[in-house]
Motif scaffolding. Sequence first.
Motif, PDB file in Angstrom:
ATOM      1  N   GLY A 160      11.789  24.369   5.825  1.00 30.34           N
ATOM      2  CA  GLY A 160      13.106  24.625   5.297  1.00 30.34           C
ATOM      3  C   GLY A 160      14.125  23.684   5.923  1.00 30.34           C
ATOM      4  O   GLY A 160      13.784  22.789   6.705  1.00 30.34           O
ATOM      5  N   VAL A 161      15.385  23.911   5.611  1.00 23.84           N
ATOM      6  CA  VAL A 161      16.454  23.099   6.172  1.00 23.84           C
ATOM      7  C   VAL A 161      16.689  23.532   7.621  1.00 23.84           C
ATOM      8  O   VAL A 161      16.814  24.727   7.905  1.00 23.84           O
ATOM      9  CB  VAL A 161      17.745  23.252   5.345  1.00 23.84           C
ATOM     10  N   ILE A 162      16.741  22.564   8.501  1.00 26.74           N
ATOM     11  CA  ILE A 162      16.906  22.853   9.929  1.00 26.74           C
ATOM     12  C   ILE A 162      18.274  22.371  10.386  1.00 26.74           C
ATOM     13  O   ILE A 162      18.669  21.235  10.096  1.00 26.74           O
ATOM     14  CB  ILE A 162      15.798  22.166  10.756  1.00 26.74           C
ATOM     15  N   GLN A 163      18.987  23.244  11.077  1.00 28.37           N
ATOM     16  CA  GLN A 163      20.291  22.880  11.622  1.00 28.37           C
ATOM     17  C   GLN A 163      20.317  23.121  13.131  1.00 28.37           C
ATOM     18  O   GLN A 163      19.717  24.075  13.616  1.00 28.37           O
ATOM     19  CB  GLN A 163      21.409  23.709  10.968  1.00 28.37           C
ATOM     20  N   SER A 164      21.025  22.257  13.817  1.00 29.02           N
ATOM     21  CA  SER A 164      21.224  22.460  15.251  1.00 29.02           C
ATOM     22  C   SER A 164      22.597  21.958  15.662  1.00 29.02           C
ATOM     23  O   SER A 164      23.141  21.042  15.020  1.00 29.02           O
ATOM     24  CB  SER A 164      20.138  21.725  16.049  1.00 29.02           C
ATOM     25  N   PRO A 165      23.211  22.563  16.671  1.00 25.64           N
ATOM     26  CA  PRO A 165      22.763  23.811  17.291  1.00 25.64           C
ATOM     27  C   PRO A 165      23.055  25.007  16.392  1.00 25.64           C
ATOM     28  O   PRO A 165      23.740  24.875  15.386  1.00 25.64           O
ATOM     29  CB  PRO A 165      23.617  23.866  18.565  1.00 25.64           C
ATOM     30  N   ARG A 166      22.567  26.176  16.729  1.00 27.31           N
ATOM     31  CA  ARG A 166      22.887  27.374  15.961  1.00 27.31           C
ATOM     32  C   ARG A 166      24.272  27.897  16.328  1.00 27.31           C
ATOM     33  O   ARG A 166      24.968  28.474  15.491  1.00 27.31           O
ATOM     34  CB  ARG A 166      21.833  28.454  16.207  1.00 27.31           C
ATOM     35  N   HIS A 167      24.635  27.717  17.560  1.00 29.60           N
ATOM     36  CA  HIS A 167      25.958  28.135  18.039  1.00 29.60           C
ATOM     37  C   HIS A 167      26.547  27.025  18.901  1.00 29.60           C
ATOM     38  O   HIS A 167      25.821  26.368  19.658  1.00 29.60           O
ATOM     39  CB  HIS A 167      25.871  29.417  18.881  1.00 29.60           C
ATOM     40  N   GLU A 168      27.846  26.822  18.751  1.00 29.58           N
ATOM     41  CA  GLU A 168      28.528  25.807  19.546  1.00 29.58           C
ATOM     42  C   GLU A 168      29.893  26.346  19.926  1.00 29.58           C
ATOM     43  O   GLU A 168      30.664  26.756  19.051  1.00 29.58           O
ATOM     44  CB  GLU A 168      28.673  24.516  18.743  1.00 29.58           C
ATOM     45  N   LYS A 212      18.512  18.614   9.244  1.00 30.29           N
ATOM     46  CA  LYS A 212      17.307  17.976   8.711  1.00 30.29           C
ATOM     47  C   LYS A 212      16.997  18.637   7.379  1.00 30.29           C
ATOM     48  O   LYS A 212      16.678  19.839   7.341  1.00 30.29           O
ATOM     49  CB  LYS A 212      16.146  18.155   9.678  1.00 30.29           C
ATOM     50  N   PRO A 213      17.098  17.912   6.265  1.00 33.84           N
ATOM     51  CA  PRO A 213      16.855  18.525   4.962  1.00 33.84           C
ATOM     52  C   PRO A 213      15.370  18.738   4.711  1.00 33.84           C
ATOM     53  O   PRO A 213      14.525  18.278   5.477  1.00 33.84           O
ATOM     54  CB  PRO A 213      17.425  17.495   3.983  1.00 33.84           C
ATOM     55  N   ILE A 214      15.069  19.427   3.639  1.00 34.35           N
ATOM     56  CA  ILE A 214      13.672  19.618   3.233  1.00 34.35           C
ATOM     57  C   ILE A 214      13.100  18.267   2.799  1.00 34.35           C
ATOM     58  O   ILE A 214      13.766  17.520   2.067  1.00 34.35           O
ATOM     59  CB  ILE A 214      13.569  20.654   2.100  1.00 34.35           C
ATOM     60  N   SER A 215      11.920  17.979   3.263  1.00 34.47           N
ATOM     61  CA  SER A 215      11.285  16.708   2.948  1.00 34.47           C
ATOM     62  C   SER A 215      11.146  16.528   1.436  1.00 34.47           C
ATOM     63  O   SER A 215      10.712  17.438   0.718  1.00 34.47           O
ATOM     64  CB  SER A 215       9.897  16.659   3.597  1.00 34.47           C
TER      65      SER A 215
END
Lengths: 114, 115
Positions: free
Chosen positions: A3-11, A24-27
């Motif tokens: 799936g779509v990955i995001q970082s960080p989850r909290h800032e 990072k989008p889905i390939s």
Amino acid sequence: DAGVIQSPRHEVTEMGQEVTLRCKPISGHDYLFWYRQTMMRGLELLIYFNNNVPIDDSGMPEDRFSAKMPNASFSTLKIQPSEPRDSAVYFCASSGQSSSYEQYFGPGTRLTVT
Amino acid sequence: DQQVKQNSPSLSVQEGRISILNCDYTNSMFDYFLWYKKYPAEGPTFLISISSIKDKNEDGRFTVFLNKSAKHLSLHIVPSQPGDSAVYFCAASAFSGAGSYQLTFGKGTKLSVIP
């Protein structure tokens, strides 16, 4: 697929600091979208890319905001300098040509600027 | 100026009953409509969609109805289950050239299904 990955989850950051959100989008997906969610304005589109090229950035609120997509698997949204009113949840989403209307969202980054 | 409006911020329904979530839009160029579901601390997930050439689309317990003349769509959930408790977003799209499919979202309706 992860799936779509995001970082960080909290800032959490102080006013005036630079903030960088990552996605990072889905390939295989060739569209990437950045959204911001607030209580007042709901989900609003900030910018989107097609094949790594920015297509429409009319939703970017100010010059303090910038986004890049150096390759098909990575994008950043940067806020410099950050302000308390930037506090929100930022979502990244991606979609592919075969189902272009359906966007797949990441879990979001909750940004708090104090 | 909100082009997609969800006028009910929240809705409570008894388990087993029908949930009806409403959405109004103002832009007559919108040609595709979607519903997304969002749980806390997660991103929105696609639920169901409808093209403007149709007036109804059904997927299991979920049905979306489109009334183009009234610029109104609704999502019906039958029967409602506690796991359906979430925020539901209505979204609309108008093809804007360059192969783009931008979505305009409503502010969401929080559905609570009471066991």
